[in-house]
Design a protein around this motif. Structure first.
Motif, PDB file in Angstrom:
ATOM      1  N   MET B  79       0.837  -1.200   0.000  1.00  0.00           N
ATOM      2  CA  MET B  79       0.000   0.000   0.000  1.00  0.00           C
ATOM      3  C   MET B  79       0.873   1.251   0.000  1.00  0.00           C
ATOM      4  N   PHE B  81       0.481   4.918   1.220  1.00  0.00           N
ATOM      5  CA  PHE B  81      -0.452   5.636   2.076  1.00  0.00           C
ATOM      6  C   PHE B  81      -0.544   7.111   1.693  1.00  0.00           C
ATOM      7  N   SER B  83      -0.580   9.539   3.711  1.00  0.00           N
ATOM      8  CA  SER B  83       0.373  10.288   4.539  1.00  0.00           C
ATOM      9  C   SER B  83       1.808   9.831   4.279  1.00  0.00           C
ATOM     10  N   ALA B  85       3.413   7.600   5.399  1.00  0.00           N
ATOM     11  CA  ALA B  85       3.708   6.694   6.516  1.00  0.00           C
ATOM     12  C   ALA B  85       5.149   6.204   6.491  1.00  0.00           C
ATOM     13  N   LEU B  86       6.078   7.089   6.132  1.00  0.00           N
ATOM     14  CA  LEU B  86       7.493   6.709   6.180  1.00  0.00           C
ATOM     15  C   LEU B  86       7.930   6.655   7.641  1.00  0.00           C
ATOM     16  N   PHE B  87       8.829   5.730   7.958  1.00  0.00           N
ATOM     17  CA  PHE B  87       9.318   5.646   9.332  1.00  0.00           C
ATOM     18  C   PHE B  87      10.334   6.770   9.540  1.00  0.00           C
ATOM     19  N   GLN B 139       9.462  12.278  -0.785  1.00  0.00           N
ATOM     20  CA  GLN B 139       8.890  11.357   0.202  1.00  0.00           C
ATOM     21  C   GLN B 139       7.897  10.417  -0.459  1.00  0.00           C
ATOM     22  N   ASN B 163      -1.273  15.304  -1.090  1.00  0.00           N
ATOM     23  CA  ASN B 163      -0.458  16.257  -0.328  1.00  0.00           C
ATOM     24  C   ASN B 163       0.592  16.970  -1.175  1.00  0.00           C
TER      25      ASN B 163
END
Lengths: 276, 350
Positions: B79, B81, B83, B85-87, B139, B163
């Motif tokens: 998936m 995401f 957002s 959702a990168l660490f 990103q 975004n």
């Protein structure tokens, strides 16, 4: 504009001065009093003690209950810190990660014990310990009391930490095949770490400084640094000895507070991700 | 065999039905879009495919295997995401390699795949950086790379471009399409942006209120919207309630509307006497014609560069038209016409 700027500057300088005096004067006095030589009393007509020596420090180390008190305090505090952390985690997890009716009330109730004055809690809590027959195991009784007393801090801090764990990080880790431990490492731990450290340090400091319960349950045989300090202020009032003890109590706490400050400042990296 | 089959799936949260008896197939290598307004159930459907949610009713198959009840970590999907959702505490390289570590691939293979993916998403110089040192577009590429690295059978996108700023969006849109094509990936892409859906998809599924409204190739959806909702949501068509008067020529029907009498060209004819009809703003032609000439007063005018957007009062209604060149000012009287082929019958309202 310039006037306002100058006013701000002036107020800032005043604030720094007041803070410095507030902190520096008592601290300086404690240091000076701890160095007063018993042969030459420090009388009000002298700005500084006439003779300074480490006599009080040596005396405190060799002749008082300082050594067992230090041992007790420094065993009790880290144990209480770890235990409180363990006890607070499930509640904090529920408050931070789940939605349920009455959650905000539950959060408030968890904080409520903090508004009760310490001594009041101590008196009733110790009577409970006596009734349960736990008071004879002094160390464990005090440990238990400290854990319960400082749970609100721990729950509050850890709840915020759990709230900061991002669900999309957990989901992304799962989606990429991470099993529970790997998920914890990559999604939970980075967000929880500052809170866990803060909890450990705050409970440690609170436990090291706690007097009421340690005194009521512990006396007469079980001493901690604060109970020793209070007794040297009370029944055998001796200002130089009290100065030595308060410095022993104070210095590690100041160091720990500075460490805590660093942890809290090293902002949560989970919040620093790009669009987050 | 379809790559993904969603078979009569229902998803209920308490009393709210987010997905209501949806069935659809996605072929291998196909890029499909779930398009609809917020709350239409598109993201829920994506979560059902990825395994984050399990359906209340129905069945989901991936590669012909029933995956209902299989958790996301055990599904061959990845998936991207919304957002990203990168660490945040892992470097770009560690983020991309995260899924490979979970699969316990040998270090050599991890390195190869990392190099492979890094080339694809063009992140070579950024590997040692932390996500917050990258721009939004970069990103986004890390998130895409991280999903690609595990070589999923299906890649899922949850509004991945929402975004980014408009210009970057078009570029990343193109990159995503190129990469999924190069990898031969089956992709489901969720968006509320109709232009994204039209530009990227092999097929669009338009959703509304938890139901599938219409599916088809972008051109088909655009040219032949079947329902009032689809006509309005995609390309904001003018929808009019019409009453059929009768057939006035071969495949030519006379209707009365708030705009006045109109001639509509249709091979199948209207399905009911009272029926909505739709026409697109850009099909309006300046000046009179043999059919459907309309007199109107310009209420609002906005110049958009390659066309001029006009909101006009005509008949007893307000319509929107887009003319390539129009000097008409607000308050001016204009004449425009619509070809009968550009007006379509929609499904009668239930």
């Amino acid at each position: 504009m310039i006037a306002l700027h100058q006013l701000n500057r002036g107020l800032m300088i005043a604030l720094i001065l007041i803070c410095a005096l507030w902190l520096a004067i008592p601290f300086t006095y404690a240091v000076l009093w701890s160095l007063v030589d018993p042969a030459e009393p420090w009388t009000p007509d002298n700005l500084l003690p006439p003779v300074m020596s480490f006599y009080r420090w040596e005396f405190a180390w060799q002749n008082s209950l300082l050594q067992p008190a230090l041992l007790n305090s420094y065993t009790l505090a880290p144990t209480a810190a770890v235990m409180t952390l363990i006890l607070a985690t499930p509640t904090a997890f529920a408050l931070g990660r789940y939605d349920f009716p009455g959650k905000e009330t539950a959060k408030l109730v968890a904080l409520l014990p903090l508004v009760v004055p310490g001594f009041v809690t101590a008196i009733f809590f110790t009577s409970l310990l006596y009734q349960l027959g736990l008071a004879q195991y002094r160390f464990f009784a005090i440990l238990l009391a400290h854990c319960i007393l400082f749970l609100p801090f721990a729950i509050r801090i850890l709840t915020v930490s759990f709230e900061q764990v991002r669900q999309d990080h957990i989901d992304a880790a799962r989606d990429l095949g991470a099993h529970p431990f790997a998920r914890f490492q990559v999604a939970y731990w980075p967000a929880l770490k500052p809170g866990v450290m803060a909890t450990l340090l705050i409970v440690f400091i609170q436990s090291i400084e706690e007097f009421a319960i340690a005194y009521i349950v512990g006396q007469p045989g079980f001493v901690t640094v604060p109970t020793l300090l209070y007794s040297s202020l009370g029944q055998d009032f001796n200002r130089p000895n009290a100065a030595v003890l308060s410095l022993i109590l104070l210095v590690p706490n100041v160091i720990l507070m500075l460490i805590l400050e660093r942890f809290l400042k090293s902002a949560n990296p989970a919040l620093a991700s790009g669009k987050g | 065999m379809p790559a993904i089959s969603i078979i009569d799936v229902v998803m209920r949260f308490d009393r709210f039905t987010a997905v209501d008896h949806v069935s659809l197939d996605v072929e291998e290598g196909e890029f499909v879009t779930l398009l609809g307004p917020s709350g239409c159930g598109k993201t829920t459907l994506l979560k059902l495919v990825s395994g984050f949610l399990q359906p209340t009713e129905g069945r989901i198959e991936i590669e012909g295997r029933n995956v209902t009840g299989v958790p996301p970590e055990a599904r061959n999907t990845a998936m991207c995401f919304q957002s990203y959702a990168l660490f945040p505490h892992l470097t770009v390289a560690e983020n991309i390699a995260f899924g490979l570590r979970q699969k316990r691939l040998p270090a050599a293979e991890r390195r190869d795949r990392l190099a492979d993916v890094t080339g694809q998403v063009d992140l070579g110089d950024h590997l040692p950086k932390l996500p917050n040192q990258l721009s939004g577009g970069q990103q986004q590429r890390v998130a895409l790379g991280r999903a690609l690295a595990v070589r999923p059978y299906v890649i899922l996108f949850d509004e991945p471009l929402s975004n980014l700023d408009a210009k970057l969006r078009e570029q990343v849109r193109y990159e995503i399409r190129k990469i999924t094509r190069d990898f031969g990936l089956t992709a489901i892409y969720v968006t509320h942006d109709q232009s994204e859906a039209l530009a990227m998809s092999d097929r669009i599924f338009v959703m509304n209120g938890g139901r599938l409204e219409q599916s088809g190739a972008p051109e088909e959806i655009y040219r032949h919207p079947r329902t009032r909702f689809v006509a309005d949501f995609i390309g904001s068509a003018n929808v009019l309630d019409a009453e059929v008067v009768g057939e006035i020529g071969p495949n030519l029907w006379q209707v009365t509307t708030a705009l006045g009498p109109l001639a509509v060209s249709s091979e199948t004819g209207p399905a009911a006497r009272r029926i909505p009809v739709a026409w697109r703003p850009e099909t309006a032609r300046d000046g009179a014609a043999a059919h459907n000439t309309v007199e109107a007063v310009v209420r609002h005018r906005s110049f958009q560069g390659h066309f001029t957007d006009l909101i006009v009062d005509a008949g007893t209604t307000t319509q929107r038209l887009q003319l390539p060149r129009s000097a008409a000012r607000e308050g001016a009287q204009i004449t425009f016409s619509i070809a009968p082929e550009d007006i379509a019958f929609l499904e009668p309202d239930a």
